[in-house]
Design an enzyme around this catalytic site. Structure first.
Site, PDB file in Angstrom:
ATOM      1  N   ASN A 154       0.809  -1.232   0.000  1.00 55.22           N
ATOM      2  CA  ASN A 154       0.000   0.000   0.000  1.00 55.22           C
ATOM      3  C   ASN A 154       0.840   1.281   0.000  1.00 55.22           C
ATOM      4  O   ASN A 154       0.597   2.187  -0.797  1.00 55.22           O
ATOM      5  CB  ASN A 154      -0.985  -0.012   1.175  1.00 55.22           C
ATOM      6  CG  ASN A 154      -0.307  -0.147   2.519  1.00 55.22           C
ATOM      7  OD1 ASN A 154       0.759  -0.739   2.645  1.00 55.22           O
ATOM      8  ND2 ASN A 154      -0.933   0.397   3.545  1.00 55.22           N
ATOM      9  N   GLY A 231       2.197  -5.363   7.551  1.00 50.50           N
ATOM     10  CA  GLY A 231       1.175  -6.024   6.761  1.00 50.50           C
ATOM     11  C   GLY A 231      -0.005  -6.421   7.625  1.00 50.50           C
ATOM     12  O   GLY A 231      -0.248  -5.831   8.685  1.00 50.50           O
ATOM     13  N   SER A 232      -0.715  -7.446   7.190  1.00 50.63           N
ATOM     14  CA  SER A 232      -1.956  -7.837   7.861  1.00 50.63           C
ATOM     15  C   SER A 232      -1.663  -8.552   9.181  1.00 50.63           C
ATOM     16  O   SER A 232      -0.603  -9.168   9.361  1.00 50.63           O
ATOM     17  CB  SER A 232      -2.781  -8.745   6.959  1.00 50.63           C
ATOM     18  OG  SER A 232      -2.187 -10.027   6.852  1.00 50.63           O
ATOM     19  N   THR A 233      -2.641  -8.501  10.083  1.00 51.12           N
ATOM     20  CA  THR A 233      -2.486  -9.146  11.382  1.00 51.12           C
ATOM     21  C   THR A 233      -2.344 -10.661  11.272  1.00 51.12           C
ATOM     22  O   THR A 233      -1.462 -11.241  11.922  1.00 51.12           O
ATOM     23  CB  THR A 233      -3.647  -8.756  12.304  1.00 51.12           C
ATOM     24  OG1 THR A 233      -3.584  -7.340  12.541  1.00 51.12           O
ATOM     25  CG2 THR A 233      -3.572  -9.481  13.635  1.00 51.12           C
ATOM     26  N   VAL A 235      -1.055 -12.536   8.907  1.00 52.98           N
ATOM     27  CA  VAL A 235       0.289 -12.851   8.434  1.00 52.98           C
ATOM     28  C   VAL A 235       1.323 -12.479   9.499  1.00 52.98           C
ATOM     29  O   VAL A 235       2.298 -13.209   9.720  1.00 52.98           O
ATOM     30  CB  VAL A 235       0.586 -12.138   7.104  1.00 52.98           C
ATOM     31  CG1 VAL A 235       2.024 -12.395   6.665  1.00 52.98           C
ATOM     32  CG2 VAL A 235      -0.375 -12.606   6.017  1.00 52.98           C
ATOM     33  N   GLY A 236       1.122 -11.355  10.168  1.00 55.08           N
ATOM     34  CA  GLY A 236       2.038 -10.945  11.221  1.00 55.08           C
ATOM     35  C   GLY A 236       2.108 -11.942  12.358  1.00 55.08           C
ATOM     36  O   GLY A 236       3.184 -12.197  12.915  1.00 55.08           O
ATOM     37  N   GLU A 253       4.225  -4.252  12.432  1.00 55.81           N
ATOM     38  CA  GLU A 253       3.222  -3.181  12.304  1.00 55.81           C
ATOM     39  C   GLU A 253       2.086  -3.750  11.483  1.00 55.81           C
ATOM     40  O   GLU A 253       2.234  -4.014  10.292  1.00 55.81           O
ATOM     41  CB  GLU A 253       3.851  -1.951  11.641  1.00 55.81           C
ATOM     42  CG  GLU A 253       3.026  -0.691  11.863  1.00 55.81           C
ATOM     43  CD  GLU A 253       2.154  -0.366  10.665  1.00 55.81           C
ATOM     44  OE1 GLU A 253       0.934  -0.644  10.755  1.00 55.81           O
ATOM     45  OE2 GLU A 253       2.666   0.146   9.680  1.00 55.81           O
ATOM     46  N   CYS A 287      -3.016   1.349   6.698  1.00 58.35           N
ATOM     47  CA  CYS A 287      -3.293   0.765   8.012  1.00 58.35           C
ATOM     48  C   CYS A 287      -3.901   1.791   8.965  1.00 58.35           C
ATOM     49  O   CYS A 287      -4.643   1.430   9.880  1.00 58.35           O
ATOM     50  CB  CYS A 287      -2.020   0.184   8.597  1.00 58.35           C
ATOM     51  SG  CYS A 287      -0.671   1.383   8.739  1.00 58.35           S
TER      52      CYS A 287
END
Length: 487
Positions: A154, A231-233, A235-236, A253, A287
């Site tokens: 993004n 990135g996304s939660t 994947v995190g 993050e 985000c």
């Protein structure tokens, strides 16, 4: 700088080359579906070479004088400003960035480099009073070694550079894996800038490829001491688990479910202007974008009327048109997911006040009203140009709604009573919040990070300097020590 077509290669140990995988990555213009370029992806051997090159180069790089490291990072900022037109073109074609988003992202990225360039002289050590006679107790701050950086699609230029430039300035070496949707602006362009700035071979390496082939291996590889992921939660969380098995540090993050609160005493016109920016900058694919609008009942009708009117006037379409403010979302999967969220909200009882239509990856700026306080949006990040408006009665109710989510990244609250605004802001469970502003704020010397499922670790300024370094305790016994009864 080489032309765009020259950058569709991996960058390993200072060499531009194809990956060794059979996987070929097609990079798509999200507006017109054009295949901009193709990559031969990295395989495990490429990843090993990238990490080995970083490990080999790191110690000599860390030993360079601080002013030499600083000069190279500052040179990258100079090159960003010099090549801003070419970079803007890449952002529009690869990322779907509108003109205003291009300008914002380039400015933030250059500022990150300027801030990072001060870090080589800010790795301060300490001297402590010792409890042992004749001993001097010291602590030295040192780079971690090799850092793996995984960045999103993004704000790829900004969100790659804030880790890469910082890590390199401190004396680390880096292996960067940009998002598959944006490998040039989030990776190869950054490698080219550092190459032109004079960074030694191996200090920065960039790979891209099939997640199934190198995704988990990027984190589990034995060489990196830390993984920085944006990135996304979901994947995190996976990256955090893999990193924990290797006892690696992480800076994560992750997603947000950010609230934009308008109290009854707010300046409504100012709140509407801030709301438009906070929701629709880069199609809401940030985000920090507003995910829920919480408007106090007394001003809900006025805010909604003015907000809907402004949204209906937003020009959306081809991001290469400088008058367009809302471009396409990144791919069809994103568009499908966002439109399903709108459909689900309508089934819950929400009404579409404006927008709600789609043409390819273009989603018309959309406002939903009559949204329940317990709607789907309380536990789902939209990541698109959809604004749900929730009406509340009391400040206590507002806090209950605002905090009724697993996320806590950013927020905003509008009121003419600044003291009350600060008091309420501090009760909202979020890592960042802004009084009488919008949610999308990032300054290179101020702490950036979330709470709850929005992440671990803090970026920017002294905070990221500490994240990307370690301390070593060294003592000096300056006179013989009494080891009674052993002596």
């Amino acid at each position: 700088m080489n032309k765009l077509e020259k950058l569709n290669k991996l960058f390993i140990n200072g060499v531009w080359r194809d990956g060794k995988s059979d996987f070929v990555l097609d990079v798509i213009n999200p507006f017109n579906n054009e295949v901009i370029y193709k990559f031969k992806g990295a395989n495990q051997a490429d990843l090993d070479e990238a990490y080995e090159s970083a490990k080999k180069a790191q110690k000599a790089w860390a030993a360079r004088l601080p002013n030499e490291r600083s000069a190279i990072v500052n040179k990258v900022a100079d090159l960003i400003e010099l090549h801003k037109d070419e970079i803007s073109d890449i952002m529009a074609r690869e990322c779907g960035s509108t003109f205003i988003k291009q300008q914002v992202e380039m400015a933030i990225t250059a500022n990150i480099c300027r801030e990072a360039a001060t870090f080589p002289t800010r790795l301060h050590g300490y001297i402590y009073d010792s409890f042992t006679p004749g001993k001097e107790s010291r602590a030295y701050r040192k780079p971690l070694g090799v850092i793996g950086v995984i960045s999103p699609f993004n704000f790829p230029f900004n969100l790659s550079m804030r880790s890469v430039a910082t890590a390199i300035a401190i004396g680390n070496a880096v292996v960067l894996k940009p998002a598959e949707d944006t490998p040039i602006i989030g990776g190869m362009l950054i490698a080219k800038l550092f190459e032109e700035a004079g960074l030694p071979a191996g200090v920065l390496n960039v790979v891209t490829g099939n997640i199934a082939e190198i995704g988990d291996a990027f984190t589990s590889h034995p060489i990196p001491n830390m993984i920085s992921f944006t990135g996304s939660t979901p994947v995190g969380i996976r990256i955090g688990k893999i990193a924990a098995e290797g006892l690696k540090k992480t800076a994560l993050e992750l997603g947000g479910n950010n609230v934009f609160v308008v109290l009854k005493d707010a300046d409504i016109d100012q709140a509407v202007s801030a709301a438009i920016f906070g929701k629709f900058m880069h199609q809401g694919q940030i985000c920090m974008s507003v995910n829920r609008f919480l408007i106090q009942k007394e001003v809900a009708e006025e805010f909604t009327t003015k907000f809907v009117k402004k949204v209906s006037e937003l020009k959306y379409g081809n991001p290469t048109d400088k008058e367009v403010l809302v471009g396409p979302v990144i791919h069809d999967r994103a568009a499908d997911r966002i439109m399903k969220l709108v459909d689900d909200a309508v089934k819950e009882g929400a009404k579409i006040a404006v927008g709600g239509t789609r043409e390819g990856r273009l989603i018309a700026p959309t406002v939903l009203v009559d949204v329940s306080a317990n709607s789907i949006f309380n536990h789902t990040e939209i990541f698109g140009p959809v604004a749900p408006i929730i009406v509340f009665d009391t400040e206590e109710q507002m806090l209950e709604i605002a905090n009724g989510t697993d996320f806590g990244l950013s927020g905003a609250i509008h009121t003419r009573d600044l003291n009350k605004g600060v008091q309420l802001a501090r009760k909202i469970e979020t890592g960042m919040i802004h009084v009488n502003d919008q949610t999308v704020n990032d300054e290179p010397n101020a702490p950036f990070g979330g709470v709850k499922h929005s992440g671990l670790g803090t970026f920017n300024g002294n905070f990221i300097l500490e994240e990307f370094s370690t301390v070593q305790w060294v003592t000096v016994q300056q006179e013989p020590r009494d080891y009674t009864p052993f002596n």
